[in-house]
Scaffold this active site. Structure first.
Site, short mmCIF file in Angstrom:
data_model
loop_
_atom_site.label_atom_id
_atom_site.label_comp_id
_atom_site.label_asym_id
_atom_site.label_seq_id
_atom_site.Cartn_x
_atom_site.Cartn_y
_atom_site.Cartn_z
N GLY A 14 11.53 -37.62 -15.94
CA GLY A 14 12.67 -37.71 -14.44
C GLY A 14 12.01 -38.73 -13.64
N ARG A 15 10.67 -38.81 -13.21
CA ARG A 15 10.35 -39.69 -12.16
C ARG A 15 8.73 -40.10 -12.80
NH1 ARG A 15 7.91 -34.72 -7.80
NH2 ARG A 15 7.28 -32.92 -9.18
N ASP A 58 0.31 -30.97 -14.96
CA ASP A 58 1.21 -31.05 -14.56
C ASP A 58 0.68 -29.45 -13.38
OD1 ASP A 58 3.14 -32.17 -13.88
OD2 ASP A 58 4.40 -31.62 -15.30
N ASP A 81 15.74 -37.17 -7.62
CA ASP A 81 15.72 -38.60 -7.36
C ASP A 81 15.16 -39.30 -7.93
OD1 ASP A 81 13.31 -36.80 -6.76
OD2 ASP A 81 13.92 -37.45 -4.01
N GLY A 82 14.33 -38.78 -8.60
CA GLY A 82 12.51 -39.31 -9.52
C GLY A 82 11.65 -39.58 -8.81
N ARG A 108 2.81 -32.77 -25.50
CA ARG A 108 3.27 -31.77 -25.14
C ARG A 108 3.84 -30.59 -26.51
NH1 ARG A 108 5.01 -32.87 -19.49
NH2 ARG A 108 4.79 -35.02 -19.69
N ASP A 164 6.80 -28.00 -21.92
CA ASP A 164 6.42 -29.05 -21.47
C ASP A 164 5.49 -29.37 -20.38
OD1 ASP A 164 8.27 -27.76 -19.59
OD2 ASP A 164 8.30 -29.30 -18.81
N ARG A 212 -1.86 -41.39 -12.64
CA ARG A 212 -2.46 -40.39 -13.55
C ARG A 212 -3.17 -41.17 -14.85
NH1 ARG A 212 1.33 -34.28 -14.40
NH2 ARG A 212 2.40 -35.78 -15.96
P1 AMP Z 1 7.31 -30.31 -13.87
O1 AMP Z 1 8.06 -29.06 -12.84
O2 AMP Z 1 6.63 -30.93 -13.08
O3 AMP Z 1 7.27 -29.18 -15.38
O4 AMP Z 1 9.21 -30.65 -13.89
C1 AMP Z 1 9.99 -30.47 -15.03
C2 AMP Z 1 11.49 -31.70 -14.98
O5 AMP Z 1 12.11 -32.20 -14.33
C3 AMP Z 1 10.50 -32.85 -15.72
O6 AMP Z 1 11.87 -33.11 -17.02
C4 AMP Z 1 10.79 -33.94 -14.42
O7 AMP Z 1 10.84 -35.24 -14.92
C5 AMP Z 1 11.38 -33.41 -13.34
N1 AMP Z 1 11.79 -33.34 -11.87
C6 AMP Z 1 10.86 -32.88 -11.38
N2 AMP Z 1 10.81 -33.17 -10.34
C7 AMP Z 1 11.57 -33.61 -10.08
C8 AMP Z 1 12.34 -35.20 -9.31
N3 AMP Z 1 12.59 -35.20 -8.21
N4 AMP Z 1 13.45 -36.22 -9.55
C9 AMP Z 1 14.14 -35.78 -10.87
N5 AMP Z 1 13.47 -34.99 -12.19
C10 AMP Z 1 12.38 -34.34 -11.79
MG MG Z 2 6.38 -30.84 -16.87
#
Ligand code: AMP
Ligand code: MG
Length: 487
Positions: free
Chosen positions: A94-95, A264, A127-128, A185, A254, A178
């Site tokens: 997502g980002r 992560d 917001d990605g 995963r 994930d 990265r």
């Molecule tokens: P994480 O907690 O980093 O493992 O992220 C969990 C999910 O949320 C993943 O699919 C990420 O891509 C998405 N995600 C986290 N932060 C953002 C963000 N700011 N914008 C879009 N997607 C996000």
């Molecule tokens: Mg993650």
């Protein structure tokens, strides 16, 4: 005239070619004013990338995804995941963005991946983007883990984008480059399994075997062998986390890799005073991912992984379940063996014959550490001195001194090797207050403390004069540390 590294850089797209159902072609958002904050020159060298070029405008554009080398095919990867126990069928990058795979100096494939590169079809309203602080935090902690000898994704660079990111306040944005042996995963398998497309699942498993566990291909049951290999690397990984007091904080499926690398770095942090209930993440109110729960969460996640592989284990469901259950029952012994290796090294008792006696010592010691709230990391260095005859630094930590003296006598009777302990017990870890100090300075424009901290953490086992403050726990006024996900 020399050719630009951008034209000679070869980024493969094997993931996208072999698993197109799980890859969406995508582009990074344009960065208005990219500024390189930190570059990992050594890692660049390992990857065959020219560090000098990475510092130039084109190199910095490459590190933000704005200059895509010819032939590359950047994609956002699809995956699912159990988040705090609840299944989310569509997570994905997502980002983030997979720029592609390059072959490093040792011949291994390495993903070049961006985090904070803009919204994608997986952003789910987010917001990605990413802010400078959390991306530098991942850089510091992942490189610290690597220096500790713990398998992990790596950090190549952090570039400030010049764009503001709206969180509780407006923050400067950044992209982290990265590097990972892959981004496969448990959640990737959950995505393939949930699609109901058995051919996709099999291709994913074959891809994972080829990339990470090639000996499984020659096994009688390759997919079971894949599962067993992943269990083995995860057992070793979690034991290593436990040995240094690392709390991952968000062990969702994930965020568990097939390679066995830590991935992560969100709400992770290092435990200071020993306590199995240690939790840092602000959203983990039930302590699901507490320090002491990490081994059982690993089993839970591996059970979710096994579920995805059932159709590949056997045609008949009951038989497949029986195979999975039997294999999973092997995890505790695997984990116990990896943990006892780690603990024997920490106690300087690698050669001790009686493993049960060593593990009984560990159990007693940990109860005493908890009772006296002893700093986990510095204690083992003090214990190294005790092995060499200087008992006072270690003794000074305990409330119930008689109990500790009794423990010391039992331990010393096994003839611990103090010098070997110093090679197994770090002096310097990414302590929470030091990380925060470096991030605060960097966000305000001063990269000095960050560079200094990175230099300290690059050699965690070598005690150096003048670095005493980096070896000490947080001052009392640092208070209770809270960390945040997805920031
Ligand atoms: P994480 O907690 O980093 O493992 O992220 C969990 C999910 O949320 C993943 O699919 C990420 O891509 C998405 N995600 C986290 N932060 C953002 C963000 N700011 N914008 C879009 N997607 C996000
Ligand atoms: Mg993650």
């Amino acid at each position: 005239m020399s050719t630009s590294p951008a034209t000679t850089l070869v980024l493969d797209d094997r993931f996208a070619r072999e698993l197109p159902e799980m890859a969406v072609q995508w582009k990074a958002e344009e960065t208005p004013d990219p500024q390189l904050l930190v570059l990992n020159e050594r890692l660049a060298g390992e990857l065959g990338l020219d560090a000098q070029w990475l510092r130039e405008p084109d190199g910095v554009r490459f590190l933000t995804g704005n200059l895509v080398p010819g032939g590359a095919n950047p994609v956002a990867q699809a995956y699912s995941g159990h988040q705090f126990g609840g299944f989310v069928p569509r997570l994905g990058d997502g980002r983030a963005l997979l720029l592609g795979e390059l072959t490093d100096a040792s011949g291994a494939a390495r993903d070049i991946h961006l985090k904070g590169s803009g919204a994608s079809p997986f952003s789910r309203g987010g917001d990605g983007l990413a802010a400078v602080g959390p991306m530098l935090r991942e850089y510091i902690v992942s490189e610290g883990m690597h220096a500790l000898g713990i398998p992990t994704t790596r950090s190549l660079a952090v570039v400030a984008t010049g764009r503001q990111v709206a969180r509780e306040t407006l923050l400067p944005g950044a992209v982290l480059a990265r590097v990972a042996s892959s981004h496969l995963r448990v959640g990737s398998f959950q995505y393939a399994a949930a699609s109901g497309d058995l051919d996709l699942l099999r291709r994913l498993a074959d891809h994972a075997i080829a990339r990470h566990h090639p000996t499984a291909a020659r096994a009688e049951q390759p997919y079971l062998a894949l599962f067993e290999s992943v269990s083995a690397v995860q057992a070793t990984l979690i034991a290593q986390w436990m040995s240094v007091g690392f709390v991952h904080g968000v062990m969702n499926t994930d965020n568990m890799t097939i390679s066995g690398e830590t991935i992560d770095y969100g709400p992770c942090a290092f435990m200071e005073a020993y306590d199995p209930a240690t939790v840092f993440s602000s959203i983990d109110s039930w302590g699901r991912y507490a320090y002491g729960n990490q081994p059982s969460i690993a089993v839970w996640n591996l059970a979710r992984f096994a579920e995805t592989l059932l159709p590949l284990f056997a045609d008949e469901q009951d038989r497949a379940v029986a195979i999975a259950e039997e294999s999973l029952r092997g995890f505790p012994a695997r984990y116990a063996a990896a943990l006892s290796d780690g603990m024997r090294a920490k106690l300087g008792l690698r050669g001790a014959a009686d493993n049960d006696a060593v593990m009984a010592l560990v159990e007693d010691l940990f109860a005493q550490l908890q009772q006296s709230r002893v700093d986990f990391t510095s204690f083992f260095r003090r214990l190294g001195s005790a092995a060499r005859g200087d008992l006072e630094p270690a003794r000074g930590e305990f409330v119930d001194l008689a109990a500790f003296d009794d423990w010391l006598a039992r331990w010393r009777a096994l003839d611990p090797d103090g010098d070997a302990m110093d090679r197994a017990n770090p002096v310097y870890i990414p302590r929470n207050h030091l990380v925060e100090e470096a991030l605060k300075a960097a966000t305000a424009g001063d990269l000095g403390p960050l560079q200094q901290l990175l230099a300290v953490l690059a050699a965690p086992y070598d005690e150096r004069p003048g670095l005493e403050r980096y070896a000490q726990p947080a001052p009392d006024d640092f208070g209770t540390y809270r960390t945040f996900c997805g920031t």
